[in-house]
Design a protein around this motif. Structure first.
Motif, PDB file in Angstrom:
ATOM      1  N   LYS A  33      11.030 -28.526   4.864  1.00 49.37           N
ATOM      2  CA  LYS A  33      10.284 -28.914   6.069  1.00 49.37           C
ATOM      3  C   LYS A  33       8.870 -28.352   6.101  1.00 49.37           C
ATOM      4  N   GLY A  34       8.622 -27.260   5.327  1.00 49.96           N
ATOM      5  CA  GLY A  34       7.289 -26.669   5.302  1.00 49.96           C
ATOM      6  C   GLY A  34       6.938 -25.875   6.538  1.00 49.96           C
ATOM      7  N   ALA A  35       7.961 -25.471   7.311  1.00 47.65           N
ATOM      8  CA  ALA A  35       7.699 -24.714   8.538  1.00 47.65           C
ATOM      9  C   ALA A  35       8.889 -23.815   8.850  1.00 47.65           C
ATOM     10  N   LEU A  36       8.603 -22.761   9.606  1.00 51.84           N
ATOM     11  CA  LEU A  36       9.656 -21.895  10.136  1.00 51.84           C
ATOM     12  C   LEU A  36       9.399 -21.717  11.624  1.00 51.84           C
ATOM     13  N   TRP A  37      10.368 -21.123  12.292  1.00 53.29           N
ATOM     14  CA  TRP A  37      10.276 -20.965  13.747  1.00 53.29           C
ATOM     15  C   TRP A  37      10.465 -19.513  14.126  1.00 53.29           C
ATOM     16  N   VAL A  38       9.610 -19.049  15.041  1.00 50.84           N
ATOM     17  CA  VAL A  38       9.750 -17.736  15.648  1.00 50.84           C
ATOM     18  C   VAL A  38       9.864 -17.952  17.149  1.00 50.84           C
ATOM     19  N   TRP A  39      10.028 -16.884  17.909  1.00 53.64           N
ATOM     20  CA  TRP A  39      10.176 -16.997  19.353  1.00 53.64           C
ATOM     21  C   TRP A  39       9.051 -16.239  20.029  1.00 53.64           C
ATOM     22  N   GLY A  40       8.479 -16.831  21.072  1.00 52.24           N
ATOM     23  CA  GLY A  40       7.418 -16.145  21.800  1.00 52.24           C
ATOM     24  C   GLY A  40       6.892 -16.986  22.938  1.00 52.24           C
ATOM     25  N   ASP A  41       5.691 -16.615  23.384  1.00 53.15           N
ATOM     26  CA  ASP A  41       5.034 -17.393  24.428  1.00 53.15           C
ATOM     27  C   ASP A  41       3.613 -17.692  23.960  1.00 53.15           C
ATOM     28  N   GLY A  76       8.916 -18.958  30.124  1.00 53.87           N
ATOM     29  CA  GLY A  76       7.688 -19.216  29.390  1.00 53.87           C
ATOM     30  C   GLY A  76       7.813 -19.001  27.893  1.00 53.87           C
ATOM     31  N   GLU A  77       8.883 -18.360  27.436  1.00 48.79           N
ATOM     32  CA  GLU A  77       9.071 -18.183  25.996  1.00 48.79           C
ATOM     33  C   GLU A  77       9.697 -19.440  25.400  1.00 48.79           C
ATOM     34  N   HIS A  78       9.367 -19.702  24.142  1.00 45.08           N
ATOM     35  CA  HIS A  78       9.853 -20.906  23.490  1.00 45.08           C
ATOM     36  C   HIS A  78       9.774 -20.729  21.971  1.00 45.08           C
ATOM     37  N   ALA A  79      10.363 -21.676  21.258  1.00 42.68           N
ATOM     38  CA  ALA A  79      10.275 -21.676  19.801  1.00 42.68           C
ATOM     39  C   ALA A  79       8.851 -22.036  19.394  1.00 42.68           C
ATOM     40  N   VAL A  80       8.313 -21.278  18.438  1.00 46.23           N
ATOM     41  CA  VAL A  80       6.943 -21.474  17.963  1.00 46.23           C
ATOM     42  C   VAL A  80       7.009 -21.854  16.486  1.00 46.23           C
ATOM     43  N   ARG A  81       6.448 -23.016  16.158  1.00 50.50           N
ATOM     44  CA  ARG A  81       6.452 -23.524  14.778  1.00 50.50           C
ATOM     45  C   ARG A  81       5.294 -22.919  14.004  1.00 50.50           C
ATOM     46  N   ILE A  82       5.598 -22.419  12.804  1.00 50.80           N
ATOM     47  CA  ILE A  82       4.565 -21.865  11.936  1.00 50.80           C
ATOM     48  C   ILE A  82       4.695 -22.523  10.562  1.00 50.80           C
ATOM     49  N   PRO A  83       3.645 -23.157  10.071  1.00 53.83           N
ATOM     50  CA  PRO A  83       3.711 -23.708   8.720  1.00 53.83           C
ATOM     51  C   PRO A  83       3.968 -22.585   7.703  1.00 53.83           C
ATOM     52  N   VAL A  84       4.826 -22.852   6.730  1.00 56.73           N
ATOM     53  CA  VAL A  84       5.201 -21.844   5.742  1.00 56.73           C
ATOM     54  C   VAL A  84       3.975 -21.299   5.023  1.00 56.73           C
ATOM     55  N   ARG A  85       3.075 -22.183   4.611  1.00 58.72           N
ATOM     56  CA  ARG A  85       1.872 -21.719   3.887  1.00 58.72           C
ATOM     57  C   ARG A  85       1.051 -20.762   4.742  1.00 58.72           C
ATOM     58  N   ALA A  86       0.875 -21.074   6.011  1.00 58.77           N
ATOM     59  CA  ALA A  86       0.139 -20.189   6.914  1.00 58.77           C
ATOM     60  C   ALA A  86       0.882 -18.869   7.086  1.00 58.77           C
ATOM     61  N   PHE A  87       2.210 -18.935   7.142  1.00 62.16           N
ATOM     62  CA  PHE A  87       2.999 -17.713   7.281  1.00 62.16           C
ATOM     63  C   PHE A  87       2.776 -16.815   6.068  1.00 62.16           C
ATOM     64  N   LEU A  88       2.824 -17.394   4.873  1.00 58.77           N
ATOM     65  CA  LEU A  88       2.640 -16.612   3.649  1.00 58.77           C
ATOM     66  C   LEU A  88       1.217 -16.049   3.543  1.00 58.77           C
ATOM     67  N   GLU A  89       0.226 -16.857   3.874  1.00 64.15           N
ATOM     68  CA  GLU A  89      -1.167 -16.474   3.649  1.00 64.15           C
ATOM     69  C   GLU A  89      -1.773 -15.652   4.785  1.00 64.15           C
ATOM     70  N   GLU A  90      -1.359 -15.929   6.034  1.00 67.76           N
ATOM     71  CA  GLU A  90      -1.985 -15.267   7.178  1.00 67.76           C
ATOM     72  C   GLU A  90      -1.057 -14.271   7.872  1.00 67.76           C
ATOM     73  N   TRP A  91       0.185 -14.669   8.073  1.00 68.99           N
ATOM     74  CA  TRP A  91       1.101 -13.835   8.838  1.00 68.99           C
ATOM     75  C   TRP A  91       1.591 -12.624   8.057  1.00 68.99           C
ATOM     76  N   LEU A  92       1.962 -12.808   6.791  1.00 71.44           N
ATOM     77  CA  LEU A  92       2.488 -11.673   6.028  1.00 71.44           C
ATOM     78  C   LEU A  92       1.492 -10.517   5.941  1.00 71.44           C
ATOM     79  N   PRO A  93       0.215 -10.767   5.666  1.00 69.19           N
ATOM     80  CA  PRO A  93      -0.727  -9.644   5.672  1.00 69.19           C
ATOM     81  C   PRO A  93      -0.808  -8.944   7.039  1.00 69.19           C
ATOM     82  N   GLN A  94      -0.745  -9.710   8.120  1.00 74.69           N
ATOM     83  CA  GLN A  94      -0.762  -9.106   9.457  1.00 74.69           C
ATOM     84  C   GLN A  94       0.508  -8.297   9.706  1.00 74.69           C
ATOM     85  N   LEU A  95       1.644  -8.823   9.250  1.00 79.58           N
ATOM     86  CA  LEU A  95       2.912  -8.114   9.449  1.00 79.58           C
ATOM     87  C   LEU A  95       2.942  -6.801   8.667  1.00 79.58           C
ATOM     88  N   GLU A  96       2.245  -6.758   7.531  1.00 72.99           N
ATOM     89  CA  GLU A  96       2.141  -5.497   6.784  1.00 72.99           C
ATOM     90  C   GLU A  96       1.525  -4.428   7.655  1.00 72.99           C
TER      91      GLU A  96
END
Length: 131
Positions: A33-41, A76-96
């Motif tokens: 699908k090229g995306a994953l889901w997290v939870w937030g607002d 107000g919280e809901h499922a948030v779609r994140i493209p896998v490529r963005a997760f790998l390139e942008e989110w993982l460095p932030q999560l570090e």
């Protein structure tokens, strides 16, 4: 229902899989699908902690399973779609910087697997190559 979402019945079947099957299925679906889901607002994403008090970012393969796990907890919280490529390139460095690990497909406080960011990157990259 969004085009990459599934029915409640399909979500319940996925939630009923054992941990190993939930992990394997999650990576297959994310690669497909090229995306994953997290939870937030609109402002924040939900993190959790494990028994060792490690910070974890729960992820799910579909919005429906994320909703079944979290709905009704906070308005107000809901499922948030994140493209896998963005997760790998942008989110993982932030999560570090947050010193966080990834909680794969939690169901009722049972995490299918807890992966370090490096382990997640390796598994996700391999799954993308196979798809």
């Amino acid at each position: 229902m969004a085009s990459d979402d599934i029915s409640r019945g399909q979500a319940e079947r996925l939630r009923g899989l054992d941990e190993a099957a939930r992990v394997a299925t999650t990576f297959e679906i994310l690669a497909d699908k090229g995306a994953l889901w997290v939870w937030g607002d609109e402002d924040e994403i939900l993190f959790t902690e494990d028994g060792a008090r490690r910070t974890l970012l729960p992820i799910w393969p579909h919005a429906t399973v994320a909703r079944l796990e979290n709905e009704g907890e906070v308005d107000g919280e809901h499922a948030v779609r994140i493209p896998v490529r963005a997760f790998l390139e942008e989110w993982l460095p932030q999560l570090e910087g947050d010193d966080a690990d990834i909680a794969i497909f939690p169901v009722e406080d049972r995490i299918a697997a807890t992966l370090t960011l490096a382990e997640f990157r390796t598994r996700m990259t391999a799954a993308l190559r196979r798809s």
